[in-house]
Structures are given as structure tokens and as C-alpha cells.
Write an enzyme that holds these catalytic residues in place. Structure first.
Site, short mmCIF file in Angstrom:
data_model
loop_
_atom_site.label_atom_id
_atom_site.label_comp_id
_atom_site.label_asym_id
_atom_site.label_seq_id
_atom_site.Cartn_x
_atom_site.Cartn_y
_atom_site.Cartn_z
CE LYS A 48 -42.87 -38.34 0.92
NZ LYS A 48 -42.32 -39.66 1.20
CD GLN A 95 -39.76 -42.12 0.13
OE1 GLN A 95 -40.00 -41.02 0.59
NE2 GLN A 95 -40.70 -42.90 -0.37
CG ASP A 119 -43.91 -41.95 6.96
OD1 ASP A 119 -44.79 -41.33 6.33
OD2 ASP A 119 -42.86 -42.36 6.45
#
Ligand code: NAD
Length: 291
Positions: A53, A97, A120
Site C-alpha cells: 500500500k 489493517q 475502507d
């Protein structure tokens, strides 16, 4: 019949170039989008994801920030970092995460993220917006699957989509997105009575199960479009291999089109994360979204 291979890697590369172009455009207006990633613990797979990322952000001109916690971090410690990032004007996207260690309430942490920075799309507010068809931040994997599907099939209206998996990360948001495209949607899961019969009716199959090569070729309708979200590591012929949730070798002889693993949905997820970060930055700063 041999299916058309849906090349997610190539399409994701194009999307990443478009995002980079969009970032260059908003930078001229004094906006550099920034993504903060919070990583808890030393899970090697999570570390690999976080590093890729970071690299993708750098290539797109997006600033990236990283906070690392050991696996014994407290809920309060994690929440105070989220509060700090919420208040940081250089951060437009916050990603925690997953998975988090068992002593942390993951949903509470996600819901502490400013919904405007929830790249997200897992915050309850963004999930609710998607459920009622309002614009918001959409989870990256289903968004990437949809963009790839539309690129391949064009108009999806009237198609029968069968989604296998009902997780909050993939299956449920995928169902909402396909409903919005006027598909007829069936969501299957571990308690579905006759999965092969459900899959047989599908023009579009989205497999998000987490079990290697679970979907068999003889379940598929001839010519169906198969989107394989699964990422499973297996040992084959003494070597480590990545396979999807669909028995690819056999399914490609029946499907009309199919995504490979790797090189299908996976690259789309990260491209959509960059896209969401640019979208969030533009919305926060009141700048037109250039894509
Ligand atoms: P999950 O474990 O949260 O959900 C799995 C779903 O599959 C559940 O809803 C369950 O009901 C269903 N299921 C399990 N066994 C079943 C069975 N026998 N029959 C029918 N349904 C069954 O998983 P998830 O987070 O949704 O991820 C699914 C897969 O997608 C995993 O392989 C994961 O690694 C992969 N994934 C890939 C990406 C990507 O970027 N490509 C992103 C997220 C997840």
C-alpha cells in the site's frame, strides 16, 4: 470453450494511472491526498499488504503515514491514535489493517474513524449509506470487483448475480453494489441448502468464501462471468501457490469470462484504495473529484 481472461492487473494499472493523474491535478490546487495506515502486531501477511500500500501511494503521489503498534496495544491506545489521525489535516484516509488481536473490539475501532476518512468503507455510516443507495466511501474489494465487471460486461441491469459469501468486507457490500446496478442478486453462504443449484442460475458469480478451489466447473452455467475474490495459499507439487475460491483450470472451460488468481481482483483492491483516498481528500477539502 475457453473463457476470456479478465485481466485485473492491467485494468488496475490503468486505474492507478488515472488516480496519479487526478492527484497531480488536485496538487495544483494545493491538495496532497494523505493515507494513514495503522498496523497492529507482526503478522507477516499484514506487513506485506501494508508495504505494498505504501509503495502504491508513493507511485500515485499520495502521501503515506504509518503507525505501528505491538500486539499488546490497548483499545484505549489504539483509539487515541485514531483520534490523533482524525484531527490531522494532512491525513484524508485512515486504514486499520485487519485482523486485529482478539482483545481489541475491531468494530469499535473502525467506528471511531472519522467517516469522511474511512477509505475502507467499513464504518457503520458508510455501510448504511451503501445500504440505502447514498454516495459514500465503498469497500475497496467489492468496488474493484464491480469496476472490473462493468468494464468487461457493460450494463449489468437484469443479470442474475450469485454472490457466495456474506462478510461485511466483501459479500454484503458486493450485493448492495450489484443491486444498485439493477442485477437480481442472490447471496449464498455456509448454510445455503443447495449451492451448486444456486450457482447454476448465475450470469455472474462472485466467489468470496476463503476456501481453495471450492466452486466447481459443473456448478457454472455455460458462459457465466466468474469473479474470484478468494486468495488462498496452498502447497502444490512441493511449492507454495496462490489459488482462488474457484477451480480455475476446470471453470475456464465452462465460463464465458473469469478472473485469475493472482492477477484478478487482488490488484483492483489496492487501486480502489488509492481512488478512495483521492475521493476522500477531495470531499474533505471541497475540491471536485477528478475521476
Ligand atoms: P469471511 O471468512 O469473512 O467470509 C467467508 C464467507 O464465506 C462467509 O460469509 C461464509 O458464510 C461463506 N462460506 C464459508 N464456507 C462456505 C460454504 N461451504 N458454502 C458457502 N459459503 C461459505 O471471508 P472474507 O473476508 O469475505 O474473504 C473471502 C475471501 O476473499 C478470502 O479468500 C479472502 O482472502 C479473500 N479476500 C480477497 C481480497 C482481495 O483483495 N482480493 C480482499 C478481501 C478478501
Amino acid at each position: 470453450m475457453t473463457a476470456v481472461l479478465i485481466d485485473g492487473k492491467a485494468f488496475a494499472a490503468t486505474l492507478r494511472e488515472q488516480v496519479a493523474g487526478g492527484v497531480a491535478q488536485v496538487q495544483k490546487q494545493g491538495l496532497t491526498p494523505g493515507l494513514a495506515v495503522v498496523l497492529v502486531g507482526e503478522d507477516p501477511a499484514s506487513q506485506v499488504y501494508v508495504n505494498s500500500k505504501k509503495k502504491a501511494c508513493a507511485e500515485a503521489g499520495i502521501a503515506s503515514f504509518e503507525t505501528l503498534f505491538s500486539s499488546d496495544v490497548t483499545q484505549v491506545g489504539l483509539l487515541s491514535e485514531i483520534a490523533r489521525l482524525n484531527a490531522d489535516d494532512t491525513v484524508h484516509g485512515i486504514l486499520v489493517q485487519l485482523p486485529l488481536p482478539g482483545h481489541i473490539d475491531a468494530q469499535a475501532v473502525i467506528n471511531a474513524i472519522d467517516p469522511a476518512k474511512d477509505v475502507d468503507g467499513f464504518h457503520i455510516l458508510n455501510a448504511g449509506k451503501l445500504a440505502v443507495g447514498q454516495d459514500g466511501l465503498v469497500p475497496c474489494t467489492p468496488l474493484g470487483t464491480l469496476l472490473l465487471l462493468k468494464h468487461h460486461l457493460g450494463n449489468l441491469a437484469g443479470k442474475h448475480a450469485v454472490i457466495i459469501g456474506r462478510s461485511n468486507i466483501v459479500g454484503k457490500p458486493m450485493a448492495q453494489l450489484l443491486l444498485k446496478e439493477s442485477c437480481t442478486v442472490t447471496v449464498c453462504h455456509s448454510k445455503t441448502a443447495d449451492l451448486p443449484a444456486e450457482v447454476k442460475r448465475a450470469d455472474i458469480v462472485v466467489a468470496a468464501i476463503g476456501q481453495p478451489e471450492f466452486v466447481k466447473a459443473d456448478w457454472l452455467k455455460q458462459g457465466a462471468t466468474v469473479m474470484d475474490v478468494g486468495i488462498n495459499r496452498i502447497m502444490r507439487d512441493g511449492a507454495n501457490k496462490l489459488v482462488g475460491d474457484v477451480d480455475f483450470a476446470a471453470a475456464k472451460e465452462v465460463a464465458g469470462a473469469i478472473t485469475p488468481v493472482p492477477g484478478g481482483i487482488g490488484p483492483m483492491t489496492i487501486a480502489c484504495l488509492l481512488r478512495n483516498t483521492l475521493q476522500a481528500a477531495c470531499a474533505i477539502r471541497g475540491v471536485a473529484f477528478p475521476l
